[in-house]
Design a protein around this motif. Structure first.
Motif, PDB file in Angstrom:
ATOM      1  N   VAL A 793      -5.838  34.236  33.370  1.00 46.18           N
ATOM      2  CA  VAL A 793      -7.188  34.056  32.843  1.00 46.18           C
ATOM      3  C   VAL A 793      -7.729  35.378  32.303  1.00 46.18           C
ATOM      4  O   VAL A 793      -8.359  35.428  31.254  1.00 46.18           O
ATOM      5  N   LYS A 794      -7.442  36.448  33.033  1.00 50.39           N
ATOM      6  CA  LYS A 794      -7.979  37.771  32.667  1.00 50.39           C
ATOM      7  C   LYS A 794      -7.663  38.155  31.226  1.00 50.39           C
ATOM      8  O   LYS A 794      -8.506  38.711  30.528  1.00 50.39           O
ATOM      9  N   THR A 795      -6.464  37.821  30.787  1.00 48.84           N
ATOM     10  CA  THR A 795      -6.089  38.208  29.421  1.00 48.84           C
ATOM     11  C   THR A 795      -6.996  37.548  28.378  1.00 48.84           C
ATOM     12  O   THR A 795      -7.181  38.081  27.291  1.00 48.84           O
ATOM     13  N   TYR A 796      -7.557  36.377  28.736  1.00 49.39           N
ATOM     14  CA  TYR A 796      -8.440  35.693  27.785  1.00 49.39           C
ATOM     15  C   TYR A 796      -9.884  36.177  27.868  1.00 49.39           C
ATOM     16  O   TYR A 796     -10.714  35.809  27.054  1.00 49.39           O
ATOM     17  N   LEU A 797     -10.146  36.965  28.913  1.00 47.82           N
ATOM     18  CA  LEU A 797     -11.522  37.434  29.090  1.00 47.82           C
ATOM     19  C   LEU A 797     -11.702  38.845  28.546  1.00 47.82           C
ATOM     20  O   LEU A 797     -12.831  39.321  28.391  1.00 47.82           O
ATOM     21  N   GLN A 798     -10.593  39.517  28.262  1.00 50.49           N
ATOM     22  CA  GLN A 798     -10.580  40.898  27.757  1.00 50.49           C
ATOM     23  C   GLN A 798     -11.570  41.098  26.609  1.00 50.49           C
ATOM     24  O   GLN A 798     -11.491  40.414  25.584  1.00 50.49           O
ATOM     25  N   GLY A 799     -12.482  42.013  26.812  1.00 46.33           N
ATOM     26  CA  GLY A 799     -13.404  42.385  25.734  1.00 46.33           C
ATOM     27  C   GLY A 799     -14.410  41.330  25.368  1.00 46.33           C
ATOM     28  O   GLY A 799     -15.053  41.414  24.326  1.00 46.33           O
ATOM     29  N   LYS A 800     -14.479  40.240  26.190  1.00 44.24           N
ATOM     30  CA  LYS A 800     -15.421  39.166  25.884  1.00 44.24           C
ATOM     31  C   LYS A 800     -16.585  39.202  26.884  1.00 44.24           C
ATOM     32  O   LYS A 800     -16.433  39.700  27.994  1.00 44.24           O
ATOM     33  N   GLU A 801     -17.677  38.632  26.449  1.00 46.06           N
ATOM     34  CA  GLU A 801     -18.843  38.563  27.326  1.00 46.06           C
ATOM     35  C   GLU A 801     -18.906  37.163  27.928  1.00 46.06           C
ATOM     36  O   GLU A 801     -18.856  36.175  27.202  1.00 46.06           O
ATOM     37  N   THR A 802     -19.014  37.086  29.245  1.00 47.55           N
ATOM     38  CA  THR A 802     -19.083  35.781  29.895  1.00 47.55           C
ATOM     39  C   THR A 802     -20.487  35.216  29.779  1.00 47.55           C
ATOM     40  O   THR A 802     -21.450  35.831  30.229  1.00 47.55           O
ATOM     41  N   VAL A 803     -20.610  34.058  29.131  1.00 48.61           N
ATOM     42  CA  VAL A 803     -21.922  33.440  28.920  1.00 48.61           C
ATOM     43  C   VAL A 803     -22.321  32.635  30.149  1.00 48.61           C
ATOM     44  O   VAL A 803     -23.405  32.770  30.684  1.00 48.61           O
ATOM     45  N   LYS A 804     -21.438  31.762  30.568  1.00 46.87           N
ATOM     46  CA  LYS A 804     -21.682  31.034  31.819  1.00 46.87           C
ATOM     47  C   LYS A 804     -20.379  30.495  32.389  1.00 46.87           C
ATOM     48  O   LYS A 804     -19.346  30.473  31.709  1.00 46.87           O
ATOM     49  N   THR A 805     -20.454  30.083  33.624  1.00 48.33           N
ATOM     50  CA  THR A 805     -19.284  29.537  34.305  1.00 48.33           C
ATOM     51  C   THR A 805     -19.663  28.178  34.871  1.00 48.33           C
ATOM     52  O   THR A 805     -20.666  28.043  35.566  1.00 48.33           O
ATOM     53  N   ILE A 806     -18.865  27.164  34.501  1.00 48.94           N
ATOM     54  CA  ILE A 806     -19.134  25.805  34.968  1.00 48.94           C
ATOM     55  C   ILE A 806     -18.138  25.457  36.067  1.00 48.94           C
ATOM     56  O   ILE A 806     -16.938  25.722  35.941  1.00 48.94           O
ATOM     57  N   TYR A 807     -18.675  24.878  37.133  1.00 53.34           N
ATOM     58  CA  TYR A 807     -17.813  24.500  38.249  1.00 53.34           C
ATOM     59  C   TYR A 807     -17.950  23.008  38.510  1.00 53.34           C
ATOM     60  O   TYR A 807     -19.062  22.500  38.690  1.00 53.34           O
ATOM     61  N   VAL A 808     -16.840  22.318  38.478  1.00 55.97           N
ATOM     62  CA  VAL A 808     -16.831  20.906  38.859  1.00 55.97           C
ATOM     63  C   VAL A 808     -16.102  20.825  40.194  1.00 55.97           C
ATOM     64  O   VAL A 808     -14.905  21.097  40.261  1.00 55.97           O
ATOM     65  N   PRO A 809     -16.833  20.488  41.272  1.00 55.72           N
ATOM     66  CA  PRO A 809     -16.240  20.529  42.616  1.00 55.72           C
ATOM     67  C   PRO A 809     -14.921  19.765  42.699  1.00 55.72           C
ATOM     68  O   PRO A 809     -14.821  18.645  42.221  1.00 55.72           O
ATOM     69  N   GLY A 810     -13.953  20.441  43.274  1.00 52.46           N
ATOM     70  CA  GLY A 810     -12.660  19.806  43.487  1.00 52.46           C
ATOM     71  C   GLY A 810     -11.833  19.646  42.227  1.00 52.46           C
ATOM     72  O   GLY A 810     -10.736  19.079  42.263  1.00 52.46           O
ATOM     73  N   LYS A 811     -12.342  20.100  41.096  1.00 54.06           N
ATOM     74  CA  LYS A 811     -11.616  19.854  39.859  1.00 54.06           C
ATOM     75  C   LYS A 811     -11.340  21.125  39.065  1.00 54.06           C
ATOM     76  O   LYS A 811     -10.198  21.515  38.893  1.00 54.06           O
ATOM     77  N   LEU A 812     -12.394  21.773  38.558  1.00 50.78           N
ATOM     78  CA  LEU A 812     -12.119  22.859  37.628  1.00 50.78           C
ATOM     79  C   LEU A 812     -13.239  23.882  37.534  1.00 50.78           C
ATOM     80  O   LEU A 812     -14.381  23.638  37.921  1.00 50.78           O
ATOM     81  N   VAL A 813     -12.846  25.021  36.975  1.00 50.85           N
ATOM     82  CA  VAL A 813     -13.792  26.073  36.620  1.00 50.85           C
ATOM     83  C   VAL A 813     -13.610  26.316  35.129  1.00 50.85           C
ATOM     84  O   VAL A 813     -12.492  26.464  34.650  1.00 50.85           O
ATOM     85  N   ASN A 814     -14.721  26.294  34.384  1.00 49.73           N
ATOM     86  CA  ASN A 814     -14.646  26.583  32.960  1.00 49.73           C
ATOM     87  C   ASN A 814     -15.483  27.820  32.678  1.00 49.73           C
ATOM     88  O   ASN A 814     -16.681  27.857  32.952  1.00 49.73           O
ATOM     89  N   ILE A 815     -14.806  28.863  32.166  1.00 47.69           N
ATOM     90  CA  ILE A 815     -15.511  30.112  31.884  1.00 47.69           C
ATOM     91  C   ILE A 815     -15.814  30.152  30.383  1.00 47.69           C
ATOM     92  O   ILE A 815     -14.902  30.059  29.561  1.00 47.69           O
ATOM     93  N   VAL A 816     -17.094  30.224  30.070  1.00 47.25           N
ATOM     94  CA  VAL A 816     -17.494  30.241  28.663  1.00 47.25           C
ATOM     95  C   VAL A 816     -17.735  31.684  28.249  1.00 47.25           C
ATOM     96  O   VAL A 816     -18.559  32.380  28.846  1.00 47.25           O
ATOM     97  N   VAL A 817     -16.999  32.140  27.250  1.00 46.17           N
ATOM     98  CA  VAL A 817     -17.133  33.533  26.808  1.00 46.17           C
ATOM     99  C   VAL A 817     -17.487  33.583  25.324  1.00 46.17           C
ATOM    100  O   VAL A 817     -17.349  32.599  24.600  1.00 46.17           O
ATOM    101  N   ARG A 818     -17.963  34.783  24.926  1.00 46.93           N
ATOM    102  CA  ARG A 818     -18.317  34.969  23.530  1.00 46.93           C
ATOM    103  C   ARG A 818     -17.582  36.166  22.977  1.00 46.93           C
ATOM    104  O   ARG A 818     -17.401  37.166  23.695  1.00 46.93           O
TER     105      ARG A 818
END
Length: 818
Positions: A793-818
RNA sequence: GCCGGGAUGGCGGAACUGGCAGACGCAGCGGACUUAAAAUCCGCCGGAGAGAUCCUUGUGGGUUCGAGUCCCACUCCCGGCACCA
């Protein structure tokens, strides 16, 4: 090694044993809750093809499942066995309809028995036997007593090939449902059931679990229209009637009436047509009579008609309105007369254009400047040229004009239905005789109840004459009047077979009861039907008739419910060579050869696995081998010895057992809910998955013997409704007590089914980037932390700004970056 | 024309309430066993690419952090009704 799996031997052995033990006979005297599982009974047209099996095998699986769940299940079977087919066989091949029908029933019963269903054969119902049709006749008398059966002259649908009358529902695209011959119109004295009296109730489906599309189709068939009935004044020399009433959904357009149209058959036509127009009118009537239903209903056909020379007065504006006849107006709908408003109705517009009749706008389209219309304006607008109603929005005008008409006594609000009364007379032999007598003195006299049944004579002559063989049978026709004992004649028409099938579900509760159509206590216990399955093609015939019958006899006080069926389900059609299976197309597939080749359990299961039951599908036997292989794997899985690997890590064993019980309980949960919803295809897939899982577990040998045995038992119980023969055999072979079908359905434990560990999906901007195994109990903060910590995941976050993080219990985390 | 339902790999289909597309099976390919074949067992199996990766649920747009799933328009297929005033 286990002996080789021999499905044919197993089928035979257990079917015999179940029959000998009367395992599936049910009684009312049970502490269990009742469950009435009904499958549409087959029509005795010959033998069963796989289409019948497709209807019957999965419904049996559901019924067996309910039985194991602890219900007292009534799952009966019978034969709808009156009708044209048998009589045609008599004419064509010289076999008596009775003989032909009984031969078919014998063969079909044999086939049905080979399905291995839980049908209680002691309750079999055959509609063509006197012990049954006696009660069909009795219901006829009850309907007659309650003014729900009447005799009337009516233009009827006549099939020249079958030489009989058809119900509207039996006319398909203007042709006979059975043979396709173009249907013509004839006036005949016929018996009708007053189903229209229940029109309003038939469009209500409250409190029943029926498919939405079926309810919609029934509503459309009943076709309720709301509007107004309007009286037009008639003053014609020599005609008594002083008005013609019309039905319209658009009373708001009444000021725009520039002509009136009657159906050519309308009784007034002959009486008020002026001498000048007589020749033309008569010619037009003759022409429309000659036309077949197909020609007359063709929408391509240009609308034509003729002027009668008569006029009526539009009471709202005092105008003289010419009266025409045209065959686009149907005598059987509304009043058989329509007011024509060419400006606001497409048909009237075309008609007016053709004959140069004025077109007067009374509903103003938006921005209308008084110009001529290029086409009818049927949308809402503002009323104009309508005296005191000018300026009223047309949708308000509908009610306002109707109110005004009512006030003046010129008509008022009205409702009309498309549904027509049910024509039940058939000029045929092989049906339940209508129990009526015609006496010269007393008129129409019902046969007294104690004289029922009116038996079909056995020695009728079958010739293709167009009249029922009963007409020629003197011994049948000639009788005495039940009232005055004078010589009298019997009614020679028989009843539509749909009458027989409108009440058969009541007969199953006490099929041999001979003092009434059903035994009241048993009826009270079993009814209504809890689940009814069958084809969607019965929506506007059988399923409407059954509801009508139920409501009618409820109102007579015979039963206390108004809906016969609580839950309805339609299975789809099995097609072959991309078409519906039918004898005439020669693409009928017979199940017998598959059953004698692979065993019935494989065939039953294949029907379920084919696809969603409601969708049906193409018959393609290449998939059958997959089912056969699976059954074979089950056989070996259960019967080959289980070897626990010694020296396994004890902690490992308990973990493996925990896994096994989780998988098992998840499967119980899935199979149970799928069976409740009749989702057989995914249920079978779940059972295959469990089999595959157990195969792996067995190879690993890390499970203790008791845990293994328990898992295998559960598998067999879950399989029992689907593959009853193999399940019974395996149940016995592993040393359990007969019968597996009397065991309790396994219950799942949510605690055991719960996952300890889940796969957390990590997305960046909605794209899958990583999967992390985490404990199911993970908190939101931990999950986000883990997600952000992932190297991928880190490689996709490099140099990006995290706008928000969505968590769906028991399922997934979605990191929204710009 | 009106009213329903549908379109997902080579095929049948799966995906709870918007959250890993392709469960399960068929067909196919490779392997084990066999003298050989069948049966059985094991592995692979949407497309492109050497790979990282990208594309993919009838078509085009939209909503959303995220669409097979919701909305709009359209195409095709199946079922029903079809001059109903």
């Amino acid at each position: 090694m286990a002996p080789k799996f021999n499905p044919l031997e197993i089928d035979k052995k257990w079917q015999q044993k179940w029959a000998d033990d009367r395992l599936y006979e049910v009684s009312e005297y049970s502490p269990r809750p009742k469950y009435y599982a009904l499958t549409m009974f087959p029509y005795t047209s010959g033998d069963l093809h796989i289409g019948h099996w497709y209807a019957m095998a999965p419904s049996d699986v559901h019924a067996r499942f309910r039985r194991m769940q602890g219900y007292n299940v009534l799952h009966p079977m019978g034969f709808d066995s009156f009708g044209l087919n048998a009589e045609n066989a008599a004419i064509n091949r010289g076999i008596h309809p009775y003989t032909w029908t009984m031969q078919n029933i014998d063969n079909m019963r044999r086939q049905l028995k080979s399905i291995g269903a839980i049908y209680d054969w002691s309750r079999e119902v055959i509609t063509s036997l006197p012990e049954y049709y006696k009660w069909t006749q009795w219901f006829f008398l009850k309907l007659y007593e309650n003014d729900l059966a009447y005799r009337g002259k009516a233009p009827v649908n006549w099939c020249p090939k079958c030489q009989t009358v058809l119900a509207n529902e039996q006319v398909v695209n203007g042709g006979c449902e059975r043979c396709g011959t173009a249907v013509s119109q004839q006036d005949l004295e016929q018996w009708f059931f007053r189903i229209t009296r229940y029109a309003e109730e038939l469009i209500q489906h409250d409190g029943i679990d029926w498919p939405e599309r079926t309810k919609i189709m029934q509503r459309n068939w009943v076709g309720k229209s709301t509007g107004a009935e309007i009286s037009f004044a008639l003053d014609h020399p020599g005609v008594e009637e002083k008005e013609i009433r019309v039905f319209t959904t658009r009373p708001d357009t009444t000021f725009g009436v520039t002509f009136m149209v009657l159906a050519p058959e309308h009784p007034l036509v002959a009486r008020f047509t002026t001498p000048d127009n007589k020749a033309e009118v008569e010619e037009y009537i003759a022409k429309s009579r000659r036309q077949t239903e197909i020609e007359r209903l063709s929408t391509e056909k240009e609308k034509d008609g003729v002027f009668t020379g008569a006029y009526v007065i539009n009471r709202l504006n005092g105008e003289k309105v010419p009266v025409w006849i045209a065959d686009y107006v149907l005598l059987s709908y509304g009043t058989g007369a329509v007011m024509a408003v060419p400006a606001h109705d497409e048909r009237d517009f075309a008609f007016a254009k053709k004959y140069g009749i004025p077109i007067r706008v009374v509903i103003s389209p938006p921005e209308w400047q008084g110009e001529e219309l290029a086409e009818a304006y049927i949308e809402p607008g503002t009323m104009v040229n309508s005296a005191q109603f000018n300026g009223t929005p047309s949708q308000e005008g509908i009610g306002a004009v109707a109110d005004y008409l009512a006030e003046k006594g010129w008509g008022g609000h009205a409702v009309t239905y498309r549904l027509r009364d049910w024509l039940i007379s058939r000029q045929r032999y092989w049906g339940a005789p209508i129990p009526m007598v015609y006496c010269e003195k007393c008129g129409i006299v019902p046969v007294p109840e104690e004289d029922l049944p009116v038996l079909l004579p056995e020695d009728a002559q079958f010739k293709p004459t167009g009249e029922s063989p009963l007409t020629y049978h003197e011994g049948f026709v000639n009788t005495t009047c039940p009232q005055c004992s004078a010589p009298a004649k019997r009614e020679t028409d028989t009843m539509d077979t749909f009458v027989c099938s409108s009440w058969y579900f009541l007969r199953y509760v006490s099929p041999h009861y001979d003092t009434a159509a059903f035994e009241p206590d048993k009826m009270k216990y079993w009814l209504p039907v809890d689940i009814y399955t069958g084809g969607a093609e019965h929506t506007v015939m059988h399923l409407l008739y059954v509801r009508f019958f139920t409501k009618a006899i409820r109102d007579m006080g015979l039963i206390d419910f108004g809906e016969p069926v609580t839950r309805l389900f339609h299975q789809g059609h099995i097609i072959a060579e991309r078409r519906k299976m039918s004898k005439s197309r020669g693409n009928v597939v017979n199940p017998d050869e598959y059953v004698t080749d692979l065993g019935v359990d494989a065939v039953r299961t294949y029907f379920m696995f084919l696809g969603p039951w409601e969708q049906g599908g193409e018959w393609d036997d290449s998939g059958l081998s997959g089912i056969s292989r699976w059954l074979n794997r089950i056989w070996n899985l259960v019967l080959d010895d289980y070897n626990q690997r010694s020296g396994s890590d004890p902690s490992g064993i308990s973990e493996a057992e925990r896994e096994l019980s989780r998988f098992t309980h998840q499967t119980i949960r899935k199979v149970t809910t799928d069976l409740e919803r009749l989702r057989f295809n995914v249920m079978v897939a779940a059972l295959m998955e469990l089999t595959n899982y157990l195969t792996k577990v067995k190879e690993d040998g890390r499970i203790g013997r008791p845990a293994w045995d328990e898992a295998v038992e559960t598998l067999i119980l879950l399989l029992a409704p689907s593959i009853p023969h193999l399940a019974e055999e395996l149940w016995q072979q592993i040393g359990n007590e007969y019968s597996v079908h009397n065991q309790d359905w396994p219950l799942w434990d949510e605690e055991l089914a719960r996952e300890d560990e889940i796969t957390l999906v990590v997305q960046v901007n909605g794209k899958l980037r990583d999967r992390i195994a985490v404990p199911a109990s993970i908190t939101e903060a931990e999950a986000k932390e883990q997600a952000l910590g992932s190297e991928r995941v880190k490689t996709y976050l490099q140099g990006k700004e995290t706008v928000k993080t969505i968590y769906v219990p028991g399922k997934l985390v979605n990191i929204v970056v710009r």
